[in-house]
Design an enzyme around this catalytic site. Structure first.
Site, short mmCIF file in Angstrom:
data_model
loop_
_atom_site.label_atom_id
_atom_site.label_comp_id
_atom_site.label_asym_id
_atom_site.label_seq_id
_atom_site.Cartn_x
_atom_site.Cartn_y
_atom_site.Cartn_z
N GLN A 1 0.38 15.96 -6.01
CA GLN A 1 0.78 16.15 -7.40
C GLN A 1 0.24 15.03 -8.28
OE1 GLN A 1 4.80 17.45 -8.14
NE2 GLN A 1 5.06 18.20 -6.04
N GLU B 1 7.77 16.68 -7.79
CA GLU B 1 8.09 15.26 -7.64
C GLU B 1 8.75 14.80 -8.93
OE1 GLU B 1 4.70 12.98 -6.50
OE2 GLU B 1 4.76 13.67 -4.43
N THR C 1 5.65 -0.61 -8.48
CA THR C 1 4.79 -1.76 -8.22
C THR C 1 3.77 -1.44 -7.14
OG1 THR C 1 6.70 -3.16 -8.72
CG2 THR C 1 4.78 -4.22 -7.73
N LEU D 1 1.34 -2.22 -4.05
CA LEU D 1 1.26 -3.16 -2.93
C LEU D 1 -0.11 -3.86 -2.96
CD1 LEU D 1 2.87 -0.95 -0.15
CD2 LEU D 1 3.91 -2.87 -1.35
N ASP E 1 10.71 15.30 2.69
CA ASP E 1 9.25 15.16 2.66
C ASP E 1 8.79 13.84 3.27
OD1 ASP E 1 6.64 15.98 1.97
OD2 ASP E 1 6.71 14.82 0.11
N GLU F 1 4.40 3.88 6.75
CA GLU F 1 3.36 2.87 6.87
C GLU F 1 3.94 1.52 7.25
OE1 GLU F 1 0.75 2.57 3.51
OE2 GLU F 1 0.50 4.74 3.32
#
Length: 506
Positions: A193, A230, A314, A316, A382, A387
């Protein structure tokens, strides 16, 4: 003759009464008009701003310049609104369970660190690498006080958490995202999206997700989880919920009211994005970008007429500086209309997972169950991948990224999200004790979540979560505790003891 005189007198009296009545009506009309005009002037207090999206949008002006001025006025208001009575949020963060001693961090427990003079002398290649990463016109030095908030956030990432809740830079970072001038906006590649990459002064960046539907709208029951919108407010609320659970694994997110015309359309260098702007029949400035789902003229993102609510997350550290590894979740859904995943068909599925690296040692399994608890509370189906930072190997926390499909439905719960907890019957002691604490009246999760969300700038426009969504948090929390209790009745090794001295629950 007498009758004629009497008739004339009567008519004079009637005429006088009519004039008097007309005068009184005129005076009454002027009085009512003045009262209505006074009532339509909103007080300066932020608590008096209209509480619905419709009310807010009807009050915005038709001019991009005046829209921008109202946006700046909104963003500059203080974030720390006072609540009636004692603050449950402050009391929660003062509780011993939220102030447990942390392991002393070693040098290799920090994701990034500033180079010392000795490091610079080791190899010349290090200096060349620095020049490749940062532009020549940077304004900061090795002094932390000169660093922009986003850089201080990057330097604060450790092996065990994304940020320290007590770090004063957290408030500075969210204020930076909510108020800094937007220098650039381009569409971010990847994903299903629309989302934009926003640039700020001092090389700061944020991931923008636009408002797609009203806060009160529920996900259609006929939609599959992979077809859901979303939501910008879901990203904001997920950050707050993650922080209230003391996970600290979601990058800071803040809401902002932006001007679609002056802060995206007129400054973007992305031709693919700029070609999708148009003015709707209602006079609103809209765009739709290019993506897999809902990027079409039938599903536009529109200002009112220029102003748009967004979430800003923010970013990464760049992958060239801090590589991340993406892991397929063992409890990933099939993302099919007809097929079931293996864990949905095999009740003993967790036995296989427990024998598979990295879930066969360390904290990876209970980390995954922490994430399942978070997802169940906010009804996020979802979660296909997660990670970690490669530098820390398998001995580190999981990043809880991409939460835009959370908080879609408050009227029902999705028990399958708790499959990792139900099938493995394993949970951190610290997580369980905090969940029990948040189920008590003095620390009720819905109350604390409501108070926490008032710190976001967009709460001045309307509550970021509707009351039914807040009530659903309490209902789902009770169900998590019921699952743990059922596990304890069947197994002896349910609790993973990650803390000492807190054997008794609250």
């Amino acid at each position: 003759m007498v009758r004629r005189n009497l008739g004339q007198s009567t008519r004079s009296i009637y005429l006088g009464l009519a004039c008097l009545s007309l005068s009184l009506h005129v005076l009454l009309a002027f009085f009512c008009l003045s009262v209505l005009q006074t009532a339509c002037v909103f007080p300066s207090s932020s608590s008096s701003i209209p509480g619905t999206d419709t009310q807010h949008h009807e009050s915005v002006s038709q001019s991009p310049a005046s829209d921008a001025a109202s946006s700046n006025k909104l963003q500059r208001r203080p974030h720390d609104e006072k609540v009636d009575g004692p603050s449950k949020l402050e009391a929660l963060f003062e509780h011993p369970l939220y102030n447990l001693p942390q392991p002393e961090l070693q040098q290799d427990d920090w994701l990034l660190r500033l180079k010392t003079e000795e490091d610079a002398k080791d190899t010349e290649s290090q200096e060349e690498e620095k020049e490749d990463i940062f532009p020549d016109d940077i304004t900061w030095t090795t002094d932390v006080e000169t660093h922009p908030p986003w850089l201080r956030f990057h330097l604060g990432i450790s092996r065990w958490e994304l940020y320290n809740r007590k770090d004063p830079n957290l408030a500075q970072l969210t204020h930076y995202l909510a108020t800094q001038r937007i220098l650039g906006a381009v569409q971010k590649k990847g994903g299903t999206q629309l989302k934009l990459l926003i640039s700020f002064p001092n090389y700061g960046q944020a991931l923008l997700k636009p408002m797609k539907q009203s806060r009160h709208a529920e996900t259609d029951v006929n939609l599959f989880y992979f077809s859901d919108f979303e939501r910008h407010n879901a990203e904001i609320a997920a950050f707050h919920l993650d922080r209230l659970l003391s996970f600290n694994r979601i990058p800071p997110v803040v809401g902002r009211l932006i001007n679609v015309t002056t802060e995206i359309k007129e400054i973007t260098t992305d031709r693919r994005l700029s070609k999708t702007f148009f003015t709707s029949p209602a006079g609103n400035v809209c765009f739709y970008g290019q993506c897999e789902y809902y990027c079409s003229v039938e599903h536009p993102v529109c200002g009112q007429p220029h102003m748009l609510e967004v979430s800003l997350a923010t970013m990464l550290p760049d992958l060239t500086i801090a590589p991340r590894r993406s892991w397929r979740s063992p409890w990933r859904r099939s993302y099919s209309r007809t097929k079931l995943a293996q864990w949905e068909k095999d009740p003993a599925y967790c036995d296989t997972v427990k024998q598979t690296p990295p879930y066969n040692q360390g904290t990876r399994l209970v980390d995954l169950i922490d994430m399942a608890v978070l997802d169940f509370l906010m009804s996020n189906m979802d979660r296909h991948h997660y990670e970690t930072f490669e530098q820390f190997g398998n001995n580190t926390f999981l990043l809880h990224l991409d939460n835009g499909r959370a908080f879609g439905r408050h009227s029902q719960d999705e028990p399958s999200i708790l499959a990792p907890l139900q099938q493995c019957c394993r949970i951190r002691r610290s997580t369980l004790l905090r969940l029990r604490l948040l189920s008590l009246p003095d620390f009720r999760l819905s109350d604390i979540m409501r108070e926490s969300l008032t710190q976001d700038p967009l709460s001045r426009v309307a509550p970021l979560l509707s009351e039914p969504h807040l009530s659903a948090l309490d209902r789902r929390l009770a169900k998590v505790l019921q699952v743990v209790q059922a596990c304890q009745e069947k197994h002896d090794d349910v609790i993973y003891n990650d803390i000492e001295g807190h054997d008794q629950g609250p």
